[in-house]
Write an enzyme that holds these catalytic residues in place. Structure first.
Site, short mmCIF file in Angstrom:
data_model
loop_
_atom_site.label_atom_id
_atom_site.label_comp_id
_atom_site.label_asym_id
_atom_site.label_seq_id
_atom_site.Cartn_x
_atom_site.Cartn_y
_atom_site.Cartn_z
N LYS A 32 0.83 -1.16 -0.02
CA LYS A 32 -0.14 -0.09 -0.14
C LYS A 32 0.79 1.28 -0.20
O LYS A 32 0.68 2.39 -0.78
CB LYS A 32 -0.82 0.15 1.10
CG LYS A 32 -1.37 1.44 1.75
CD LYS A 32 -2.23 1.22 3.15
CE LYS A 32 -2.45 2.21 3.75
NZ LYS A 32 -1.17 2.95 4.48
N ASN A 33 1.97 1.21 1.04
CA ASN A 33 2.76 2.43 1.03
C ASN A 33 3.81 2.75 -0.16
O ASN A 33 4.53 3.60 -0.09
CB ASN A 33 3.29 2.42 2.19
CG ASN A 33 2.43 2.58 3.59
OD1 ASN A 33 1.21 3.14 3.18
ND2 ASN A 33 2.74 2.35 4.87
N ARG A 106 -3.55 10.50 3.12
CA ARG A 106 -2.62 11.42 3.16
C ARG A 106 -1.78 11.58 1.73
O ARG A 106 -0.73 12.38 1.65
CB ARG A 106 -1.32 11.05 4.29
CG ARG A 106 -2.01 11.06 5.66
CD ARG A 106 -0.99 10.81 6.64
NE ARG A 106 0.04 11.80 6.60
CZ ARG A 106 -0.27 13.11 7.17
NH1 ARG A 106 -1.50 13.33 7.62
NH2 ARG A 106 0.71 14.10 7.24
N CYS A 130 -4.67 7.91 8.96
CA CYS A 130 -4.87 7.37 10.33
C CYS A 130 -4.52 8.38 11.55
O CYS A 130 -3.57 8.96 11.53
CB CYS A 130 -4.08 6.22 10.72
SG CYS A 130 -4.72 4.60 9.68
N ASP A 321 4.59 0.12 11.75
CA ASP A 321 3.31 -0.45 11.66
C ASP A 321 3.23 -1.98 11.71
O ASP A 321 2.20 -2.59 11.69
CB ASP A 321 3.24 -0.39 10.03
CG ASP A 321 3.24 1.01 9.76
OD1 ASP A 321 2.31 1.79 9.89
OD2 ASP A 321 4.44 1.51 9.21
N VAL A 343 8.23 6.18 16.60
CA VAL A 343 7.83 7.17 15.31
C VAL A 343 6.85 7.85 15.37
O VAL A 343 6.87 9.21 14.88
CB VAL A 343 7.79 5.83 14.14
CG1 VAL A 343 7.60 6.70 12.79
CG2 VAL A 343 9.08 5.15 13.73
N1 EPU Z 1 6.54 14.20 10.51
C1 EPU Z 1 6.65 15.57 10.75
N2 EPU Z 1 6.66 16.56 9.88
C2 EPU Z 1 6.43 16.15 8.51
C3 EPU Z 1 6.17 14.77 8.30
C4 EPU Z 1 6.35 13.81 9.37
O1 EPU Z 1 6.81 16.06 11.90
O2 EPU Z 1 6.43 17.08 7.64
C5 EPU Z 1 6.72 13.02 11.63
C6 EPU Z 1 5.49 12.46 12.14
O3 EPU Z 1 4.55 13.26 12.79
C7 EPU Z 1 5.85 11.16 12.46
C8 EPU Z 1 7.28 11.02 11.72
O4 EPU Z 1 7.67 12.20 11.05
O5 EPU Z 1 5.90 11.38 13.91
C9 EPU Z 1 7.34 9.99 10.79
O6 EPU Z 1 6.25 10.06 9.81
P1 EPU Z 1 6.44 9.96 8.25
O7 EPU Z 1 6.28 10.97 7.24
O8 EPU Z 1 7.81 8.96 7.98
O9 EPU Z 1 5.15 9.03 7.90
P2 EPU Z 1 4.18 9.17 6.60
O10 EPU Z 1 4.97 9.26 5.49
O11 EPU Z 1 3.00 10.25 6.98
C10 EPU Z 1 4.17 6.51 6.06
C11 EPU Z 1 3.21 5.52 5.97
C12 EPU Z 1 2.69 5.05 7.42
C13 EPU Z 1 4.10 4.85 8.12
C14 EPU Z 1 4.84 5.84 8.11
C15 EPU Z 1 6.43 5.46 8.85
C16 EPU Z 1 2.14 6.05 3.84
C17 EPU Z 1 0.89 6.53 3.29
N3 EPU Z 1 2.03 6.09 5.31
O12 EPU Z 1 3.65 7.88 6.81
O13 EPU Z 1 1.68 4.20 7.47
O14 EPU Z 1 3.49 4.32 9.46
O15 EPU Z 1 5.27 6.02 6.66
O16 EPU Z 1 6.91 4.34 8.12
O17 EPU Z 1 3.36 5.73 3.14
C18 EPU Z 1 0.07 2.76 7.76
O18 EPU Z 1 0.31 2.09 6.56
O19 EPU Z 1 -0.89 2.32 8.62
C19 EPU Z 1 0.79 3.77 7.94
C20 EPU Z 1 0.44 4.99 9.05
#
Ligand code: EPU
Length: 446
Positions: A32-33, A106, A130, A321, A343
């Site tokens: 998915k990601n 997102r 989420c 995850d 995380v």
């Molecule tokens: N963060 C910031 N500022 C930003 C972006 C992120 O402070 O501008 C912080 C977040 O708040 C968090 C940390 O950085 O504490 C990590 O966030 P990240 O950006 O890595 O997460 P994401 O890209 O929003 C993706 C996956 C998530 C997965 C995370 C970590 C997708 C669509 N989502 O999220 O997947 O947990 O990376 O590996 O790719 C899931 O599949 O259930 C899911 C939540």
């Protein structure tokens, strides 16, 4: 197998009779990601891109709808799991139309780079996803600004981003290795004029698969051992054909289900290299696995499971995850397990219903790990201590988010007696045909 309309959220409760081991074979498709990001990458090139091994999940539907709103055509062949995206004609979507999809995902923020390159502007609705922490987008916006975009946050409905003179290369450092912000930079810098250096980046396998897609499209991207990406901007990109890497989160979720229910599940498609960290922990707990060319078989060998101490982290650490489904299995391990979540600041909400089902889980604000994390002394309950084994009893549960929801489903399957799991459509966001898979594994539910 019951047909499920993914657009219909009325089929939202699952009645589960627990206490039966899950046994059998299931197949896991693409991640998915990764898939959602590769679909966005297709928007960069005026041509046809083909993505294979795509799972039928709600997030893929949402991104397909977003692509269509921006003028692309998207054809879906479910039998083959193939998506064909033609992004020859791209236009700015109607703000109200884009807004109807806000709250669902997102991914819209990642449309920024491709739309800026193709059209000079982008509109990003309020984001969903989420509810597992603040989930800010400051890194994304800072990256876009550094690449030369104007970011206007004054709109009530979302963010308007423009780059009338195009984007240019820049030196960017991420304060935390965010997956999304790394992808944002790659998608935006790939056609920016000049060279971009991104340090402090994340290097998850899903990100490296996105880099592979971009390279097929014509991009020039390298990565150093210190997590620094170097991107040489190119003028044009072409469509790609690519087979998505397997969803290692889904594979680990079913592996945890095998452990929690005393079952035996062969996960076709599961790949060892991307799951090594998980497999080490699985073995330490006492779970058995066997890696074959077709996938990985996971099973509970009988006897007591052993407790573990784990910390979630960016790749190659233990994925955040993976944590929730595994916590359910840890309620059945003999002794005290510790999970330090580094995380997300707020990813233990799902443990409350587990406690109501009989688990002994206590949450702490302290960092219960080898190193203090960035949530130290910030008042977030981000460490969990799980004491087991505790028998679980069926209950009525409300699904809070995707991974927490799947862990509740596992708990209901492992518990004695009936459970009603409410809000089950959230699980459709990331687990393709999970009802069909549960049926194939002999679960008792309707
Ligand atoms: N963060 C910031 N500022 C930003 C972006 C992120 O402070 O501008 C912080 C977040 O708040 C968090 C940390 O950085 O504490 C990590 O966030 P990240 O950006 O890595 O997460 P994401 O890209 O929003 C993706 C996956 C998530 C997965 C995370 C970590 C997708 C669509 N989502 O999220 O997947 O947990 O990376 O590996 O790719 C899931 O599949 O259930 C899911 C939540």
């Amino acid at each position: 197998m019951k047909e499920v309309d993914l657009a219909d959220t009325t089929q939202d409760v699952l009645h589960v009779e627990g206490g039966k081991p899950l046994n059998g074979t299931i197949k896991v498709r693409g991640a998915k990601n990764f898939v959602s990001k590769a679909m966005v990458a297709a928007l960069l090139a005026p041509g046809v891109s083909v993505l294979k091994n795509v799972p039928e999940i709600r997030d893929v539907h949402v991104v397909s709808d977003l692509l269509r709103l921006h003028g692309a055509t998207v054809d879906w062949n479910d039998d083959k799991g193939t998506l064909k995206i033609d992004a020859t004609n791209v236009r700015l979507a109607d703000v109200a139309d884009v807004d109807t999809l806000s709250g669902s995902s997102r991914i819209p923020i990642l449309f920024s780079g491709p739309l800026l390159h193709r059209l000079g502007e982008a509109f990003i609705p309020q984001l969903g996803g989420c509810n597992i922490g603040g989930r800010p987008i400051d890194f994304h916006l800072e990256t876009l600004r550094k690449l030369g975009a104007n970011v206007d946050k004054e709109h009530q409905d979302g963010i308007h981003i423009t780059a009338p003179n195009g984007l240019h290369g820049a030196k960017i450092h991420l304060p935390y290795p965010s997956v999304g912000a790394t992808e944002q930079t790659l998608l935006a810098a790939v056609q920016a004029e000049g060279r971009t250096e991104l340090s402090g980046a994340a290097t998850e396998p899903e990100i490296m698969d996105l880099v592979a897609v971009l390279q097929k499209m014509g991009a020039v991207i390298s990565v150093d051992v210190d997590r620094t990406f170097r991107i040489e901007g190119v003028k044009t990109l072409k469509g790609f054909t690519h087979t998505a890497l397997t969803d290692r989160i889904e594979a680990a979720s079913w592996a945890s289900a095998a452990l929690a229910t005393h079952g035996d599940i062969f996960v076709k498609g599961a790949m060892q290299p991307e799951m090594m960290t998980f497999l080490n922990v699985y073995r330490k707990i006492g779970g058995e696995f066997d890696v074959t060319d077709e996938g990985i078989r996971f099973w509970h060998p009988g006897g007591d499971l052993k407790p573990v101490a784990i910390e979630t982290d960016v790749h190659p650490g233990f994925m955040t995850d993976w944590q929730q489904p595994l916590v359910v299995a840890l309620t059945q391990a003999k002794g005290l397990s510790i999970v330090h979540e580094t995380v997300y600041e707020n990813r233990f909400g799902f443990t409350k219903p587990l406690v109501k089902m009989g688990a002994t889980i206590q949450l702490y604000r302290e960092c219960l790990g080898s190193l203090p994390c960035r949530f130290q002394q910030r008042n977030y309950k981000h460490s969990a201590v799980i004491f087991g084994p505790t028998p679980l009893e069926g209950r009525d549960i409300d699904v809070p988010d995707l991974r927490g929801g799947f862990s509740h489903l596992i708990a209901a399957l492992a518990a004695s007696g009936p459970s009603n799991v409410q809000g089950i459509s959230l699980i459709d966001r990331g687990y393709a045909d999970f009802r069909g898979k549960l049926a194939a594994l002999g679960a008792d539910f309707d």
